[in-house]
Design a protein around this motif. Structure first.
Motif, PDB file in Angstrom:
ATOM      1  N   LEU A 120      62.239   9.562  28.652  1.00  0.00           N
ATOM      2  CA  LEU A 120      60.902   8.982  28.807  1.00  0.00           C
ATOM      3  C   LEU A 120      59.838   9.851  28.136  1.00  0.00           C
ATOM      4  O   LEU A 120      58.903   9.331  27.517  1.00  0.00           O
ATOM      5  CB  LEU A 120      60.572   8.784  30.282  1.00  0.00           C
ATOM      6  CG  LEU A 120      61.368   7.701  31.001  1.00  0.00           C
ATOM      7  CD1 LEU A 120      60.891   7.577  32.442  1.00  0.00           C
ATOM      8  CD2 LEU A 120      61.268   6.375  30.295  1.00  0.00           C
ATOM      9  N   THR A 121      59.976  11.155  28.227  1.00  0.00           N
ATOM     10  CA  THR A 121      59.026  12.061  27.571  1.00  0.00           C
ATOM     11  C   THR A 121      59.109  11.923  26.061  1.00  0.00           C
ATOM     12  O   THR A 121      58.083  11.902  25.369  1.00  0.00           O
ATOM     13  CB  THR A 121      59.309  13.518  27.989  1.00  0.00           C
ATOM     14  OG1 THR A 121      59.223  13.611  29.406  1.00  0.00           O
ATOM     15  CG2 THR A 121      58.322  14.471  27.354  1.00  0.00           C
ATOM     16  N   LEU A 122      60.313  11.839  25.531  1.00  0.00           N
ATOM     17  CA  LEU A 122      60.485  11.652  24.094  1.00  0.00           C
ATOM     18  C   LEU A 122      59.869  10.335  23.632  1.00  0.00           C
ATOM     19  O   LEU A 122      59.188  10.290  22.600  1.00  0.00           O
ATOM     20  CB  LEU A 122      61.968  11.693  23.735  1.00  0.00           C
ATOM     21  CG  LEU A 122      62.315  11.471  22.269  1.00  0.00           C
ATOM     22  CD1 LEU A 122      61.712  12.577  21.408  1.00  0.00           C
ATOM     23  CD2 LEU A 122      63.819  11.422  22.083  1.00  0.00           C
ATOM     24  N   ALA A 123      60.060   9.277  24.390  1.00  0.00           N
ATOM     25  CA  ALA A 123      59.477   7.980  24.028  1.00  0.00           C
ATOM     26  C   ALA A 123      57.949   8.045  24.054  1.00  0.00           C
ATOM     27  O   ALA A 123      57.284   7.500  23.161  1.00  0.00           O
ATOM     28  CB  ALA A 123      59.977   6.903  24.978  1.00  0.00           C
ATOM     29  N   ALA A 124      57.389   8.717  25.043  1.00  0.00           N
ATOM     30  CA  ALA A 124      55.933   8.845  25.120  1.00  0.00           C
ATOM     31  C   ALA A 124      55.388   9.683  23.967  1.00  0.00           C
ATOM     32  O   ALA A 124      54.341   9.365  23.383  1.00  0.00           O
ATOM     33  CB  ALA A 124      55.533   9.458  26.457  1.00  0.00           C
TER      34      ALA A 124
ATOM     35  N   THR B  11      59.148  -3.822  25.161  1.00  0.00           N
ATOM     36  CA  THR B  11      59.454  -2.492  24.638  1.00  0.00           C
ATOM     37  C   THR B  11      59.549  -1.474  25.765  1.00  0.00           C
ATOM     38  O   THR B  11      60.455  -0.626  25.777  1.00  0.00           O
ATOM     39  CB  THR B  11      58.389  -2.058  23.625  1.00  0.00           C
ATOM     40  OG1 THR B  11      58.308  -3.047  22.596  1.00  0.00           O
ATOM     41  CG2 THR B  11      58.724  -0.725  23.012  1.00  0.00           C
ATOM     42  N   ALA B  12      58.640  -1.548  26.724  1.00  0.00           N
ATOM     43  CA  ALA B  12      58.683  -0.634  27.863  1.00  0.00           C
ATOM     44  C   ALA B  12      59.960  -0.841  28.675  1.00  0.00           C
ATOM     45  O   ALA B  12      60.599   0.127  29.105  1.00  0.00           O
ATOM     46  CB  ALA B  12      57.455  -0.829  28.742  1.00  0.00           C
ATOM     47  N   ALA B  13      60.336  -2.102  28.864  1.00  0.00           N
ATOM     48  CA  ALA B  13      61.572  -2.387  29.599  1.00  0.00           C
ATOM     49  C   ALA B  13      62.787  -1.858  28.847  1.00  0.00           C
ATOM     50  O   ALA B  13      63.706  -1.303  29.452  1.00  0.00           O
ATOM     51  CB  ALA B  13      61.707  -3.888  29.834  1.00  0.00           C
ATOM     52  N   LEU B  14      62.797  -2.000  27.538  1.00  0.00           N
ATOM     53  CA  LEU B  14      63.905  -1.496  26.735  1.00  0.00           C
ATOM     54  C   LEU B  14      64.011   0.021  26.820  1.00  0.00           C
ATOM     55  O   LEU B  14      65.113   0.572  26.947  1.00  0.00           O
ATOM     56  CB  LEU B  14      63.736  -1.930  25.277  1.00  0.00           C
ATOM     57  CG  LEU B  14      64.809  -1.454  24.308  1.00  0.00           C
ATOM     58  CD1 LEU B  14      66.158  -2.071  24.675  1.00  0.00           C
ATOM     59  CD2 LEU B  14      64.430  -1.795  22.885  1.00  0.00           C
ATOM     60  N   VAL B  15      62.883   0.702  26.791  1.00  0.00           N
ATOM     61  CA  VAL B  15      62.891   2.171  26.892  1.00  0.00           C
ATOM     62  C   VAL B  15      63.429   2.613  28.247  1.00  0.00           C
ATOM     63  O   VAL B  15      64.225   3.546  28.338  1.00  0.00           O
ATOM     64  CB  VAL B  15      61.471   2.730  26.637  1.00  0.00           C
ATOM     65  CG1 VAL B  15      61.373   4.194  27.039  1.00  0.00           C
ATOM     66  CG2 VAL B  15      61.086   2.548  25.179  1.00  0.00           C
TER      67      VAL B  15
END
Length: 66
Positions: free
Chosen positions: A51-55, A10-14
């Motif tokens: 990245l901020t939105l995902a976090a 999931t982290a790699a996909l983001v």
């Protein structure tokens, strides 16, 4: 172990999606006539925003689900 694999994928996909969004923003900036430094700046801002939105979404989902 499977949970760790899911988290890593999931982290790699983001990160890949953030890179794609940044590349698209940089390309659109160049097509709009922006200079290279401006286009790179817009791409970097887009990368950081994704990245901020995902976090933020991860934090909100963690709060709701726990």
């Amino acid at each position: 172990m499977p949970g760790l694999v899911v988290v890593l994928l999931t982290a790699a996909l983001v990160v890949v999606l953030a890179l794609l969004a940044a590349a698209a923003a940089g390309k659109l900036a160049r097509l709009d006539g922006a200079t290279y430094p401006t286009a790179i700046s817009r791409a970097a801002i887009t990368f950081a925003a994704v990245l901020t939105l995902a976090a933020t979404l991860t934090g909100a989902l963690a709060a709701v689900l726990s």
